[in-house]
Design a protein around this motif. Sequence first.
Motif, PDB file in Angstrom:
ATOM      1  N   ALA A 220       0.560   1.743   9.361  1.00 31.05           N
ATOM      2  CA  ALA A 220       0.853   0.882   8.207  1.00 31.05           C
ATOM      3  C   ALA A 220       1.942  -0.132   8.572  1.00 31.05           C
ATOM      4  O   ALA A 220       1.884  -1.302   8.173  1.00 31.05           O
ATOM      5  CB  ALA A 220       1.293   1.743   7.024  1.00 31.05           C
TER       6      ALA A 220
ATOM      7  N   LEU B 274       5.507  -1.385   1.623  1.00 30.40           N
ATOM      8  CA  LEU B 274       4.975  -0.082   2.033  1.00 30.40           C
ATOM      9  C   LEU B 274       5.664   0.984   1.185  1.00 30.40           C
ATOM     10  O   LEU B 274       6.888   1.112   1.225  1.00 30.40           O
ATOM     11  CB  LEU B 274       5.269   0.174   3.510  1.00 30.40           C
ATOM     12  CG  LEU B 274       4.598  -0.760   4.520  1.00 30.40           C
ATOM     13  CD1 LEU B 274       5.074  -0.424   5.934  1.00 30.40           C
ATOM     14  CD2 LEU B 274       3.074  -0.677   4.440  1.00 30.40           C
TER      15      LEU B 274
ATOM     16  N   GLU C 238       0.833  -1.197   0.000  1.00 27.66           N
ATOM     17  CA  GLU C 238       0.000   0.000   0.000  1.00 27.66           C
ATOM     18  C   GLU C 238       0.872   1.254   0.000  1.00 27.66           C
ATOM     19  O   GLU C 238       2.064   1.199   0.331  1.00 27.66           O
ATOM     20  CB  GLU C 238      -0.917   0.017   1.215  1.00 27.66           C
ATOM     21  CG  GLU C 238      -0.191   0.004   2.551  1.00 27.66           C
ATOM     22  CD  GLU C 238      -1.136  -0.276   3.709  1.00 27.66           C
ATOM     23  OE1 GLU C 238      -1.718   0.706   4.213  1.00 27.66           O
ATOM     24  OE2 GLU C 238      -1.306  -1.458   4.090  1.00 27.66           O
TER      25      GLU C 238
ATOM     26  N   LYS D 134       0.550  -3.045  10.494  1.00 30.12           N
ATOM     27  CA  LYS D 134      -0.183  -3.958   9.616  1.00 30.12           C
ATOM     28  C   LYS D 134       0.796  -4.854   8.850  1.00 30.12           C
ATOM     29  O   LYS D 134       0.627  -6.077   8.761  1.00 30.12           O
ATOM     30  CB  LYS D 134      -1.004  -3.111   8.646  1.00 30.12           C
ATOM     31  CG  LYS D 134      -1.973  -3.878   7.795  1.00 30.12           C
ATOM     32  CD  LYS D 134      -2.839  -2.869   7.031  1.00 30.12           C
ATOM     33  CE  LYS D 134      -3.505  -3.523   5.845  1.00 30.12           C
ATOM     34  NZ  LYS D 134      -4.125  -2.541   4.958  1.00 30.12           N
TER      35      LYS D 134
ATOM     36  N   VAL E 288       1.521   4.988   1.545  1.00 24.45           N
ATOM     37  CA  VAL E 288       1.321   5.570   2.873  1.00 24.45           C
ATOM     38  C   VAL E 288       1.796   7.025   2.844  1.00 24.45           C
ATOM     39  O   VAL E 288       2.777   7.342   2.165  1.00 24.45           O
ATOM     40  CB  VAL E 288       2.143   4.784   3.925  1.00 24.45           C
ATOM     41  CG1 VAL E 288       1.930   5.359   5.322  1.00 24.45           C
ATOM     42  CG2 VAL E 288       1.809   3.301   3.892  1.00 24.45           C
TER      43      VAL E 288
END
Lengths: 328, 462
Positions: free
Chosen positions: A224, A241, A211, A227, A213
Amino acid sequence: MARKPEPRPNVSKDELLKYYREMLLIRRFEEKAGQLYGMGLIGGFCHLYIGQEAVVVGLEAAAKEGDKRITSYRDHGHMLACGMEPKGVMAELTGRIGGYSKGKGGSMHMFSREKHFYGGHGIVGAQVPLGAGLAFADRYLGNDNVTFTYFGDGAANQGQVYETYNMAELWSLPVVFVIENNQYAMGTSVKRSTKSTTLYERGVAYGIPGEQVDGMDVLAVKAAGEKAVAHCRAGKGPYILEMMTYRYRGHSMSDPAKYRTREEVEKIRTEKDCIEHVRDLLTQGGLASDEDLKAIDKEIKALVNEAAEFSKESPEPPVAELWTDITV
Amino acid sequence: MATQVLMPALSPTMEEGTLARWLVKEGDTVKSGQVIAEIETDKATMEFEAVDEGIIGRLLVAEGAAGVKVNTPIAVLIEEGEDASSVADAPSSAPATAKSESDERPAAAVAAVPAAPAPVQPAKGWPHADLPEGAQTKTMTVREALREAMAEEMRAAPNVFLMGEEVGEYQGAYKISQGLLDEFGSKRVVDTPITEHGFAGIAVGASWGGLRPIVEFMTFNFAMQAIDHLINSAAKTLYMSGGQMGSPIVFRGPNGAAARVGAQHSQDYAAWYAAIPGLKVAMPWSAADAKGLLKTAIRDNNPVIFLENEIMYGRSFEVPVGDDFTIPFGKASIVREGRDVTLVSFGIGVSHALAAAEELAKEGIEAEVINLRTLRPIDYDTVLASVQKTNRCVTVEEGFPVGSIGDHLASTIMQRAFDWLDAPVVTCTGKDVPMPYAANLEKLALITPAEVVAAVKSVCYR
């Protein structure tokens, strides 16, 4: 691009003060390093981390003892964030015996077994398989440690990154690939180096989730990071990330940064700065007064000055050091 | 008209093989391209196809026969109505073609030509400093010695593991790792994708994380994809970290010319790696070297480049029995004693040097042959002591001439034993050309015993 007014995040005063202190330490340390470079006390390449502090501070907040980290040559922030001594880092920058590598590594090559910091690598992208290898060892040994493998948007175009993605997912290695997308690979903007500019999405080809961020927001980074780390610790393999961040200074000390406008830099500084963000959360939320923060500023300044003094006073390595540490 | 079917060469280095299975019997009609037999080479079991159409008149070699030399007649094809008894003087067919069961990469790929002539083997009984006094020995190939070294060290230390292309399920592109997957499992015998750069980096990282990786490169030619990690990551980190972090890792695989595989697959990297501080470099010649040096390499806490040779894999030597046998780094062995000239070599070059020494002995020149065994560190003392005795030195290696190990030795001898020299040091090397494919040109590009003989005569002024 202004940061929109946020609801007060569910975060304690102590936590916010900790992030403030850690990010400020990196910034003041780097400013001091820039000064010492200008004075000729630091030589060669020196890549400053100013602007990107929230990335390492946020991710360190998601780490536990035993987790490892490895990064490129823009590494001072990572070292300070994982608890390495400012004195030892600064003395390495000045090439003194008191440095983490006895003065033999320099700005780009520092390590700390004790803090699980594995460098400090000068070849763009090389740290990516190396980091996956650290994770390989942890998986082999059967512990639940995770390795944070940092690299930039420039390194993201290196072939070995994708060789590593392939094997990391194939072997479910507990590695968090952290792309610090500061938008410039030396002088080449992301847009001028690739048509696929959302770098985390490249993991899809290998089955790696990821993802993007806001890397200027330490709380978003930490969330993040938690996770990603949970994914790795659960044995589900790597996670990507992509931290959207920005470096305020040039690529290295010798970079005039003519490839971007002064206005671009100023806009980020005034609207997105990661330290100002936490300062606002603290003061606007009534968690700390200007005086409280000033006291911290003063404390950090003293710490950095002490490191600078040490880095000047620590002697150069004895001549005999030329011939040590080549083999064991 | 009857034609003979000959035993094919199914790998660049194959000299003989086992006829594992006939898939046809006498009287069967075969078409060209039909698989008629399975043949086991030194590396794999291969299917063997008929080139010509016809009827199998006779099978000349029984199923299961081992050690069948390349180009031996193994069957006779006859035409319809022809008598199988008239086959004794049948002309041989065109070289057979063969199809590999596998998708081996080019270095290990099939070449349907006889292997290049191998250098002469040393006679048994020459002094060999590898062997401790009165040691009990057994005969084994270099291949078996390498395998045994890895297996013993993996049994001894749970953090030693092997990774590389085709090391596991395929049983090794050159069968060095045969059987290791069965014994140690896929956790410790790790098949990688074809990504040298990536897996070399992962292995170096693993060495920092508490493991002791053995990385097999299918050949060292492919290690050029990964050389940044061998040098920048593995060799330099101990120094760059002020002694905090070393890389206990072995990079091994075949190096140097095999046979008829062309320029990109035939290069000796000895001098390249020997130039790098922070590395150790071993290059075995015999099976005893292979076992003793590889065990030392795996136990070493530094990155070791371990340069093997495909042509030597199938050669047999005496090896001391027992898993405590190791050979220290930096200790050369004198494989033949002599008073007239010193021949310094390593790896397959030792075979050339020994062959030359045998020729020279016929003419009354007694050559001392030194096998360096490791190129970093180099055993200068043994070389210098020998040169001080013989007053003449010729170096023998397969690599390119510029910046060769021989150049380095010549310079060292000049600086440290100038007054003992009765002639300039002569360096025998491969030629300064990319390796040609054509058989005759390849032979010219490689160093030969005859060239060593000529070099020795020149330094002896004969």
